[in-house]
Design a protein around this motif. Structure first.
Motif, PDB file in Angstrom:
ATOM      1  N   LYS A 293      18.614  -9.774  -8.476  1.00 17.28           N
ATOM      2  CA  LYS A 293      17.835  -9.689  -9.713  1.00 17.28           C
ATOM      3  C   LYS A 293      16.672  -8.700  -9.556  1.00 17.28           C
ATOM      4  O   LYS A 293      16.329  -7.974 -10.496  1.00 17.28           O
ATOM      5  N   GLU A 294      16.088  -8.674  -8.378  1.00 19.44           N
ATOM      6  CA  GLU A 294      14.964  -7.768  -8.110  1.00 19.44           C
ATOM      7  C   GLU A 294      15.444  -6.342  -7.899  1.00 19.44           C
ATOM      8  O   GLU A 294      14.901  -5.388  -8.458  1.00 19.44           O
ATOM      9  N   TRP A 295      16.492  -6.195  -7.108  1.00 21.05           N
ATOM     10  CA  TRP A 295      16.952  -4.864  -6.710  1.00 21.05           C
ATOM     11  C   TRP A 295      17.650  -4.095  -7.832  1.00 21.05           C
ATOM     12  O   TRP A 295      17.825  -2.890  -7.724  1.00 21.05           O
ATOM     13  N   GLN A 296      18.057  -4.769  -8.897  1.00 24.19           N
ATOM     14  CA  GLN A 296      18.704  -4.039  -9.997  1.00 24.19           C
ATOM     15  C   GLN A 296      17.735  -3.061 -10.667  1.00 24.19           C
ATOM     16  O   GLN A 296      18.155  -2.167 -11.404  1.00 24.19           O
ATOM     17  N   TYR A 297      16.426  -3.212 -10.364  1.00 19.99           N
ATOM     18  CA  TYR A 297      15.418  -2.292 -10.895  1.00 19.99           C
ATOM     19  C   TYR A 297      14.910  -1.336  -9.817  1.00 19.99           C
ATOM     20  O   TYR A 297      13.877  -0.691  -9.992  1.00 19.99           O
ATOM     21  N   SER A 298      15.645  -1.239  -8.714  1.00 20.70           N
ATOM     22  CA  SER A 298      15.262  -0.354  -7.609  1.00 20.70           C
ATOM     23  C   SER A 298      15.300   1.109  -8.044  1.00 20.70           C
ATOM     24  O   SER A 298      16.051   1.499  -8.935  1.00 20.70           O
ATOM     25  N   ASP A 299      14.472   1.919  -7.382  1.00 17.95           N
ATOM     26  CA  ASP A 299      14.494   3.359  -7.638  1.00 17.95           C
ATOM     27  C   ASP A 299      15.750   4.004  -7.073  1.00 17.95           C
ATOM     28  O   ASP A 299      16.093   5.129  -7.458  1.00 17.95           O
ATOM     29  N   ASP A 300      16.409   3.309  -6.157  1.00 16.31           N
ATOM     30  CA  ASP A 300      17.652   3.857  -5.583  1.00 16.31           C
ATOM     31  C   ASP A 300      18.798   3.626  -6.559  1.00 16.31           C
ATOM     32  O   ASP A 300      19.138   2.489  -6.893  1.00 16.31           O
ATOM     33  N   PHE A 301      19.410   4.710  -7.009  1.00 14.61           N
ATOM     34  CA  PHE A 301      20.469   4.644  -8.016  1.00 14.61           C
ATOM     35  C   PHE A 301      21.642   3.779  -7.549  1.00 14.61           C
ATOM     36  O   PHE A 301      22.168   2.956  -8.311  1.00 14.61           O
ATOM     37  N   VAL A 302      22.052   3.935  -6.294  1.00 16.85           N
ATOM     38  CA  VAL A 302      23.214   3.207  -5.774  1.00 16.85           C
ATOM     39  C   VAL A 302      22.944   1.708  -5.753  1.00 16.85           C
ATOM     40  O   VAL A 302      23.720   0.908  -6.292  1.00 16.85           O
ATOM     41  N   LEU A 303      21.818   1.299  -5.145  1.00 16.00           N
ATOM     42  CA  LEU A 303      21.503  -0.123  -5.037  1.00 16.00           C
ATOM     43  C   LEU A 303      21.319  -0.759  -6.416  1.00 16.00           C
ATOM     44  O   LEU A 303      21.865  -1.836  -6.690  1.00 16.00           O
ATOM     45  N   LEU A 306      24.758  -1.143  -8.225  1.00 23.78           N
ATOM     46  CA  LEU A 306      25.605  -2.182  -7.648  1.00 23.78           C
ATOM     47  C   LEU A 306      25.110  -3.571  -8.026  1.00 23.78           C
ATOM     48  O   LEU A 306      25.905  -4.453  -8.372  1.00 23.78           O
ATOM     49  N   CYS A 307      23.793  -3.770  -7.969  1.00 23.57           N
ATOM     50  CA  CYS A 307      23.226  -5.083  -8.314  1.00 23.57           C
ATOM     51  C   CYS A 307      23.450  -5.404  -9.787  1.00 23.57           C
ATOM     52  O   CYS A 307      23.795  -6.538 -10.142  1.00 23.57           O
ATOM     53  N   GLU A 308      23.257  -4.418 -10.636  1.00 24.33           N
ATOM     54  CA  GLU A 308      23.440  -4.633 -12.072  1.00 24.33           C
ATOM     55  C   GLU A 308      24.883  -4.987 -12.397  1.00 24.33           C
ATOM     56  O   GLU A 308      25.156  -5.778 -13.299  1.00 24.33           O
TER      57      GLU A 308
END
Length: 409
Positions: A293-303, A306-308
């Motif tokens: 839930k947190e990482w879906q807003y990461s600046d890293d496009f790949v991460l 994938l989370c989303e």
């Protein structure tokens, strides 16, 4: 050891009331290590396919214990000697057989730790609990590891017709609604016997064994190896891989302290110690879901992508075939993603990948399911069966898959 007179019962949707037989079992169930199994999904991300599949390892462990109680009753009635100590050992061993599972069960088995099986971690938990309970699990550990002089005790816990398989097929069938997996566990248990130290099924139970093996085959293709569940599991593994890569690169990712420990340390069988076990005991599905839930807003496009995909169930497309995917088709999809999002080969490989699915319902090379015939002879069920060709079920069926974005990432 703490004692308690609260010998409660659980109301199980599969078997009805499950009785806790003694204070040791009660205290093991009450232990935080075991209570953690309430927060470990039995079927990983299969609820993305079958919405009812939200049952946990806690459910499964109690169900296995119930079936073990029934098995002990049946075998004793037939004159098989099982002492009080062996009975307690069997119940403890089957209750704790899956205590070493990590978040989302098999999906995380080789992502959080490297080359460390859940069976190995289960044994470490048993040793830790054995110290805490003043050696009360020594018999259970002997049975679990296959070192007990009575071989059939281990076979009740771990074989091709053990209480683990009898419960998870019936339970997973119930919660997914896939009726083909529903087996008559109690009928099979009624047919159990022991000959020369080995567990056998009496001949009149042969059709129940056939149905059990067919149910296992159906459940693997329809549920455990369902293509949507496969792609979701692969995405989850890729997320942990990407998170580890980003942290090693110096990026900062928010996560629980326990998850952070396993992302920043390479844990294998050589350095899995008591400190690691304590950290592992703090990990469950909640750590992973909170991170996604947190990482879906990461600046890293790949991460973030994938989370989303998992959070919003916008998964990759997956094609499953009997033959391996042509390299030209694979490269076409890989280059398409690379060009569309300006990615490197390595980054694009998170979105385009391939693999194999293997299904063997009956492993004749491992421990055969032996039938006790009316004339007293012991025969492998695959040789004796005339209803279905069980030889075919003992062959490994391999299918090949490729995953890639449906339209856009």
């Amino acid at each position: 050891m703490k004692t308690s007179n609260k010998l409660k019962i659980f109301n199980d949707p599969i078997y009805g009331f499950i009785r806790i037989p003694n204070a040791l079992i009660f205290d093991l169930i009450a232990d935080p290590y075991f209570q953690r199994l309430r927060r470990i999904s039995q079927m990983g991300l299969s609820y993305l396919v079958y919405p009812g599949a939200h049952h946990t390892r806690f459910h499964h462990a109690l169900g296995c214990m119930y079936l073990m109680q029934k098995s002990i009753q049946v075998l004793r009635f037939k004159g098989v000697e099982i002492t009080e100590a062996e009975e307690e050992g069997l119940l403890c061993a089957i209750l704790l057989h899956d205590i070493g599972h990590g978040p989302f069960s098999h999906a995380m088995e080789h992502s959080i730790v490297e080359g460390v099986s859940h069976e190995f971690i289960s044994l470490q938990f048993m040793h830790e609990l054995n110290g805490r309970f003043n050696g009360s699990l020594t018999e259970a550990i002997s049975i679990f590891t296959g070192n007990h002089e009575k071989k059939f005790l281990n076979q009740l816990v771990s074989s091709q017709l053990d209480m683990d398989r009898l419960d998870y097929l019936k339970r997973d069938s119930f919660y997914t609604g896939v009726a083909e997996g529903n087996t008559n566990a109690e009928r099979l248990i009624t047919m159990l016997n022991v000959v020369e130290g080995d567990l056998v099924i009496e001949e009149k139970g042969i059709y129940s064994v056939e149905k059990f093996l067919m149910a296992r085959r159906f459940m693997y293709w329809q549920v455990y190896l369902h293509k949507t569940a496969v792609v979701a599991e692969r995405l989850l593994i890729s997320i942990l891989k990407r998170a580890r890569f980003l942290i090693e690169r110096g990026d900062s990712l928010n996560s629980s302290e326990a998850l952070h420990f396993f992302l920043t340390n390479h844990i294998d069988i050589n350095n899995f110690n008591n400190e690691t076990l304590a950290k592992f005991a703090r990990l469950d599905d909640i750590d992973i879901l909170a991170a996604l839930k947190e990482w879906q807003y990461s600046d890293d496009f790949v991460l973030a992508s994938l989370c989303e995909m998992i959070i919003n169930r916008k998964l990759l497309h997956i094609k499953v075939k009997k033959e391996p995917t042509a390299e030209s088709k694979f490269l076409m999809q890989l280059n398409k993603v690379k060009n569309q999002y300006n990615l490197t080969d390595e980054d694009a490989s998170y979105f385009v990948f391939k693999g194999e699915l293997k299904n063997k319902a009956y492993d004749r090379q491992h421990q055969t399911i032996n039938i006790l015939r009316k004339n007293g002879k012991i025969t492998d069920v695959a040789k004796l069966s005339d209803h279905l060709n069980l030889n075919a079920l003992s062959k490994t069926v391999t299918k090949y898959y490729m995953c890639y974005p449906k339209e856009g990432v």
